[in-house]
Design an enzyme around this catalytic site. Structure first.
Site, PDB file in Angstrom:
ATOM      1  N   TYR A 154     -11.602  -2.523  -4.203  1.00  0.00           N
ATOM      2  CA  TYR A 154     -12.524  -2.569  -2.502  1.00  0.00           C
ATOM      3  C   TYR A 154     -14.018  -2.756  -2.615  1.00  0.00           C
ATOM      4  O   TYR A 154     -14.803  -2.119  -1.729  1.00  0.00           O
ATOM      5  CB  TYR A 154     -12.047  -1.957  -1.757  1.00  0.00           C
ATOM      6  CG  TYR A 154     -11.432  -1.388  -1.173  1.00  0.00           C
ATOM      7  CD1 TYR A 154     -10.255  -2.631  -0.413  1.00  0.00           C
ATOM      8  CD2 TYR A 154      -9.438  -0.485  -1.070  1.00  0.00           C
ATOM      9  CE1 TYR A 154      -9.349  -2.928   0.787  1.00  0.00           C
ATOM     10  CE2 TYR A 154      -8.691  -1.048  -0.793  1.00  0.00           C
ATOM     11  CZ  TYR A 154      -8.299  -2.748   0.629  1.00  0.00           C
ATOM     12  OH  TYR A 154      -7.118  -2.730   1.175  1.00  0.00           O
ATOM     13  N   HIS A 188      -2.409  -5.435   1.342  1.00  0.00           N
ATOM     14  CA  HIS A 188      -3.342  -6.022   1.397  1.00  0.00           C
ATOM     15  C   HIS A 188      -3.080  -7.361   0.349  1.00  0.00           C
ATOM     16  O   HIS A 188      -1.687  -7.506  -0.103  1.00  0.00           O
ATOM     17  CB  HIS A 188      -4.029  -5.255   0.065  1.00  0.00           C
ATOM     18  CG  HIS A 188      -5.183  -6.532  -1.208  1.00  0.00           C
ATOM     19  ND1 HIS A 188      -6.357  -6.472  -0.247  1.00  0.00           N
ATOM     20  CD2 HIS A 188      -4.891  -6.976  -1.754  1.00  0.00           C
ATOM     21  CE1 HIS A 188      -7.220  -7.162  -0.257  1.00  0.00           C
ATOM     22  NE2 HIS A 188      -6.067  -7.794  -1.400  1.00  0.00           N
ATOM     23  N   GLU A 208      -9.393 -10.865  -7.661  1.00  0.00           N
ATOM     24  CA  GLU A 208      -8.615  -9.408  -7.095  1.00  0.00           C
ATOM     25  C   GLU A 208      -7.775 -10.030  -8.440  1.00  0.00           C
ATOM     26  O   GLU A 208      -6.766  -8.136  -9.582  1.00  0.00           O
ATOM     27  CB  GLU A 208      -7.697  -9.014  -6.247  1.00  0.00           C
ATOM     28  CG  GLU A 208      -9.391  -8.926  -5.260  1.00  0.00           C
ATOM     29  CD  GLU A 208      -8.646  -8.986  -3.796  1.00  0.00           C
ATOM     30  OE1 GLU A 208      -7.306  -9.942  -3.870  1.00  0.00           O
ATOM     31  OE2 GLU A 208      -9.375  -8.478  -2.867  1.00  0.00           O
ATOM     32  N   LYS A 237       0.930  -0.831  -0.178  1.00  0.00           N
ATOM     33  CA  LYS A 237      -0.268   0.055   0.080  1.00  0.00           C
ATOM     34  C   LYS A 237       1.438   0.860  -0.011  1.00  0.00           C
ATOM     35  O   LYS A 237       2.016   1.031  -0.083  1.00  0.00           O
ATOM     36  CB  LYS A 237      -1.107  -0.329   1.243  1.00  0.00           C
ATOM     37  CG  LYS A 237      -1.926  -1.078   1.051  1.00  0.00           C
ATOM     38  CD  LYS A 237      -3.262  -1.153   2.656  1.00  0.00           C
ATOM     39  CE  LYS A 237      -3.938  -2.004   2.176  1.00  0.00           C
ATOM     40  NZ  LYS A 237      -4.881  -2.667   3.251  1.00  0.00           N
TER      41      LYS A 237
HETATM   42  P1  ADP Z   1      -7.666  -7.034   5.268  1.00  0.00           P
HETATM   43  O1  ADP Z   1      -6.862  -5.848   4.633  1.00  0.00           O
HETATM   44  O2  ADP Z   1      -7.211  -7.652   6.409  1.00  0.00           O
HETATM   45  O3  ADP Z   1      -8.122  -7.916   4.577  1.00  0.00           O
HETATM   46  P2  ADP Z   1     -10.479  -5.636   5.577  1.00  0.00           P
HETATM   47  O4  ADP Z   1     -10.938  -6.760   4.579  1.00  0.00           O
HETATM   48  O5  ADP Z   1     -11.875  -6.110   7.027  1.00  0.00           O
HETATM   49  O6  ADP Z   1      -8.965  -6.082   5.985  1.00  0.00           O
HETATM   50  O7  ADP Z   1     -10.588  -4.035   4.981  1.00  0.00           O
HETATM   51  C1  ADP Z   1      -9.819  -3.550   4.380  1.00  0.00           C
HETATM   52  C2  ADP Z   1      -8.715  -2.251   4.501  1.00  0.00           C
HETATM   53  O8  ADP Z   1      -9.104  -1.492   5.048  1.00  0.00           O
HETATM   54  C3  ADP Z   1      -7.881  -2.817   5.943  1.00  0.00           C
HETATM   55  O9  ADP Z   1      -6.224  -3.136   5.647  1.00  0.00           O
HETATM   56  C4  ADP Z   1      -7.702  -1.319   6.397  1.00  0.00           C
HETATM   57  O10 ADP Z   1      -6.598  -0.314   5.979  1.00  0.00           O
HETATM   58  C5  ADP Z   1      -8.796  -1.027   6.028  1.00  0.00           C
HETATM   59  N1  ADP Z   1      -9.611  -0.429   7.261  1.00  0.00           N
HETATM   60  C6  ADP Z   1     -10.337  -1.647   7.592  1.00  0.00           C
HETATM   61  N2  ADP Z   1     -11.199  -1.213   8.586  1.00  0.00           N
HETATM   62  C7  ADP Z   1     -11.348  -0.163   9.309  1.00  0.00           C
HETATM   63  C8  ADP Z   1     -11.356   1.321   9.319  1.00  0.00           C
HETATM   64  N3  ADP Z   1     -12.481   0.468  10.569  1.00  0.00           N
HETATM   65  N4  ADP Z   1     -10.959   2.144   9.746  1.00  0.00           N
HETATM   66  C9  ADP Z   1     -10.196   2.628   8.578  1.00  0.00           C
HETATM   67  N5  ADP Z   1      -9.495   1.132   8.281  1.00  0.00           N
HETATM   68  C10 ADP Z   1      -9.948   0.506   7.780  1.00  0.00           C
END
Ligand code: ADP
Length: 167
Positions: free
Chosen positions: A55, A134, A145, A15
């Site tokens: 996303y 990610h 993806e 990232k």
């Molecule tokens: P991961 O990347 O571990 O698979 P998620 O898919 O749940 O996690 O979330 C995507 C990304 O969004 C996270 O890696 C993080 O950068 C960001 N993120 C997740 N939850 C929050 C939050 N509550 N506030 C701000 N950013 C968040």
């Protein structure tokens, strides 16, 4: 790949925080040390459309404020996109990356060793959780993806040293 050998491919993004901090090499070393094979890579500055495609479910899962914070963060600088290949590569990569929130990520994981931000801190400030990497969450997500980020001819087949030792 996707055959009965258990060899998989997974999508990794280093990232904007990882690129800006100059820790790309140290993070890549973690994957290389685990004998995961880099089969594609490119540097990309995400735009709003790629943000939506990558996303696509984030807004539903966390709401518009988190989506907006992530959109700002992910477009704040370039990312390094990679496809890694290996046995159970999706789960193995997630294991090396660690849990989402760096304050909860154990030592030895990339997120645990290179950051310490909590979800509460990010939410109180309306910013994204900067957690460096990610990595696809499961094999279906990985297939989707990889197709979002790479054309088929950008994924390279070559023999790695690891394959000589059956990984
Ligand atoms: P991961 O990347 O571990 O698979 P998620 O898919 O749940 O996690 O979330 C995507 C990304 O969004 C996270 O890696 C993080 O950068 C960001 N993120 C997740 N939850 C929050 C939050 N509550 N506030 C701000 N950013 C968040």
């Amino acid at each position: 790949m996707g055959n009965d050998t258990g060899v998989e491919q997974t999508l990794v993004l280093l990232k904007p925080d990882a690129v800006a901090r100059g820790v790309v090499g140290r993070i890549l070393t973690r994957f290389e040390d685990a004998m995961l094979k880099i089969v594609a890579s490119k540097m990309v500055w995400m735009d709003a459309e790629l943000m939506r495609r990558h996303y696509f479910d984030l807004e539903d899962r966390f709401g518009p404020a988190v989506y907006k914070a992530m959109a700002v963060f992910m477009q704040s600088g370039p990312v390094l996109a990679l496809v890694l290949e290996g046995v159970d590569a999706v789960a193995c990569t997630r294991k090396l990356v660690g849990p989402t929130y760096p304050d909860q990520a154990p030592p030895g994981t990339i997120r645990g060793d290179f950051a310490h931000m909590s979800q509460a801190y990010a939410n109180a400030r309306g910013i994204a959780v900067a957690n460096l990497v990610h990595a696809s969450g499961n094999t279906d997500e990985a297939k989707h993806e990889i197709a979002v980020w790479f054309a088929a001819d950008e994924i390279v087949e070559y023999p790695s040293a690891a394959e000589r030792f059956e990984r």
